[in-house]
Design an enzyme around this catalytic site. Structure first.
Site, PDB file in Angstrom:
ATOM      1  N   ARG A   8       0.784  -1.394  -0.120  1.00 25.45           N
ATOM      2  CA  ARG A   8       0.091  -0.123   0.315  1.00 25.45           C
ATOM      3  C   ARG A   8       0.725   1.312   0.050  1.00 25.45           C
ATOM      4  O   ARG A   8       0.290   2.222   0.471  1.00 25.45           O
ATOM      5  CB  ARG A   8      -0.815  -0.062   1.240  1.00 25.45           C
ATOM      6  CG  ARG A   8      -2.311  -0.860   1.165  1.00 25.45           C
ATOM      7  CD  ARG A   8      -3.365  -0.663   2.306  1.00 25.45           C
ATOM      8  NE  ARG A   8      -4.213  -1.513   1.953  1.00 25.45           N
ATOM      9  CZ  ARG A   8      -4.219  -2.748   2.477  1.00 25.45           C
ATOM     10  NH1 ARG A   8      -3.360  -3.139   3.359  1.00 25.45           N
ATOM     11  NH2 ARG A   8      -5.369  -3.659   2.330  1.00 25.45           N
ATOM     12  N   ILE A  53       7.594   9.927  15.377  1.00 25.61           N
ATOM     13  CA  ILE A  53       8.060  11.314  15.145  1.00 25.61           C
ATOM     14  C   ILE A  53       7.199  11.751  14.029  1.00 25.61           C
ATOM     15  O   ILE A  53       6.670  10.979  12.871  1.00 25.61           O
ATOM     16  CB  ILE A  53       9.634  11.163  14.379  1.00 25.61           C
ATOM     17  CG1 ILE A  53       9.669  10.323  13.286  1.00 25.61           C
ATOM     18  CG2 ILE A  53      10.634  10.695  15.823  1.00 25.61           C
ATOM     19  CD1 ILE A  53      11.102  10.621  12.480  1.00 25.61           C
ATOM     20  N   GLY A  54       6.873  12.984  14.173  1.00 24.23           N
ATOM     21  CA  GLY A  54       5.721  13.604  13.358  1.00 24.23           C
ATOM     22  C   GLY A  54       5.609  14.997  13.505  1.00 24.23           C
ATOM     23  O   GLY A  54       6.440  15.632  14.190  1.00 24.23           O
ATOM     24  N   ASP A 169       2.563  23.631  12.602  1.00 19.07           N
ATOM     25  CA  ASP A 169       1.547  24.814  12.233  1.00 19.07           C
ATOM     26  C   ASP A 169       0.949  25.378  13.579  1.00 19.07           C
ATOM     27  O   ASP A 169       1.160  24.613  14.591  1.00 19.07           O
ATOM     28  CB  ASP A 169       0.413  24.499  11.380  1.00 19.07           C
ATOM     29  CG  ASP A 169      -0.283  23.142  11.475  1.00 19.07           C
ATOM     30  OD1 ASP A 169       0.471  22.003  11.425  1.00 19.07           O
ATOM     31  OD2 ASP A 169      -1.227  23.135  12.420  1.00 19.07           O
TER      32      ASP A 169
HETATM   33  N1  HPA Z   1      -4.251  18.960  13.571  1.00 19.15           N
HETATM   34  C1  HPA Z   1      -4.048  17.665  13.551  1.00 19.15           C
HETATM   35  N2  HPA Z   1      -2.988  17.209  13.160  1.00 19.15           N
HETATM   36  C2  HPA Z   1      -1.829  17.927  12.638  1.00 19.15           C
HETATM   37  C3  HPA Z   1      -2.027  19.054  12.832  1.00 19.15           C
HETATM   38  C4  HPA Z   1      -3.163  19.742  13.262  1.00 19.15           C
HETATM   39  O1  HPA Z   1      -3.477  21.093  13.183  1.00 19.15           O
HETATM   40  N3  HPA Z   1      -0.824  19.714  12.488  1.00 19.15           N
HETATM   41  C5  HPA Z   1      -0.026  18.779  12.294  1.00 19.15           C
HETATM   42  N4  HPA Z   1      -0.638  17.554  12.652  1.00 19.15           N
END
Ligand code: HPA
Length: 199
Positions: A8, A53-54, A169
């Site tokens: 996938r 990680i993210g 963000d």
């Molecule tokens: N919302 C949910 N998950 C996320 C966001 C967000 O604003 N930014 C990065 N991952």
């Protein structure tokens, strides 16, 4: 390192770091997707330590874009484990030894590092500004979409888990990182995760 999975389009690579066996694997977005990969990594491949990680969206004014968030707990409305927890409000939390080591490694990078509670949401495009406001009021640092189920599954299987996130963000200011900056932040998080797991 070699590619161990491409089913996938979800890539996984296994190799070694300072003699320790490591797999870097996609989780997909959201808790149902992460749950499949985390369950199989633990039950079929014996993964003992799982570090997400993210990226995340900041929910406090003192948490800035590019900062690092290390998630001590993960609040949710629901997880795929909700069905077995029923009336219980289980509190998903990070492994303490991993958390402590990751914070030391993150601070060593010189990037501002925040440690505390995050929110694991089921939706990216959220329609509940009232809930966001309550979470900001209660000190939740940031929102992402996977950690609560990762912590719950690790607890169930007696494994260690942690989430190390870069703020991509900002929910309060609307600021967002360009995608090239997001990619760059991943190498820092990989270094932090490796030090947390093996130092
Ligand atoms: N919302 C949910 N998950 C996320 C966001 C967000 O604003 N930014 C990065 N991952």
């Amino acid at each position: 390192p070699g590619c161990v999975n491409e089913v996938r389009g979800m890539l996984g690579y296994s190799g070694t770091w300072k003699g320790h066996r490591v797999t870097v694997h996609g989780s997909g977005m959201g808790m149902p997707s992460l749950s499949i990969y985390a369950n199989e990594l633990m039950t079929e491949y014996g993964a003992q330590t799982l570090i997400r990680i993210g990226s995340c969206g900041a929910m406090q004014t003192d948490v800035k874009v590019r900062d690092i968030v290390v998630a001590m707990t993960a609040t949710t409305l629901s997880t795929p484990s909700r069905g077995i927890m029923r009336e219980l409000n289980f509190a998903p939390c990070a492994d303490w030894s991993l958390l402590r080591a990751a914070v030391t490694a993150a601070e060593a990078t010189g990037t501002a590092t925040h440690v505390g509670g995050i929110y694991s949401s089921d939706v990216f495009y959220d329609e509940r500004p009232d809930l966001t406001e309550q979470m900001t009021r209660h000190g939740i640092l940031a929102v992402e979409m996977e950690a609560a189920e990762l912590y719950t599954l690790a607890a169930r299987h007696g494994r260690r888990a942690l989430a190390v996130l870069t703020v991509s963000d900002h929910l309060l200011t609307g600021e967002a990182l360009p995608s090239a900056d997001r990619e760059r932040s991943f190498s820092d998080m990989v270094e932090i995760a490796l030090h947390a797991a093996f130092d």
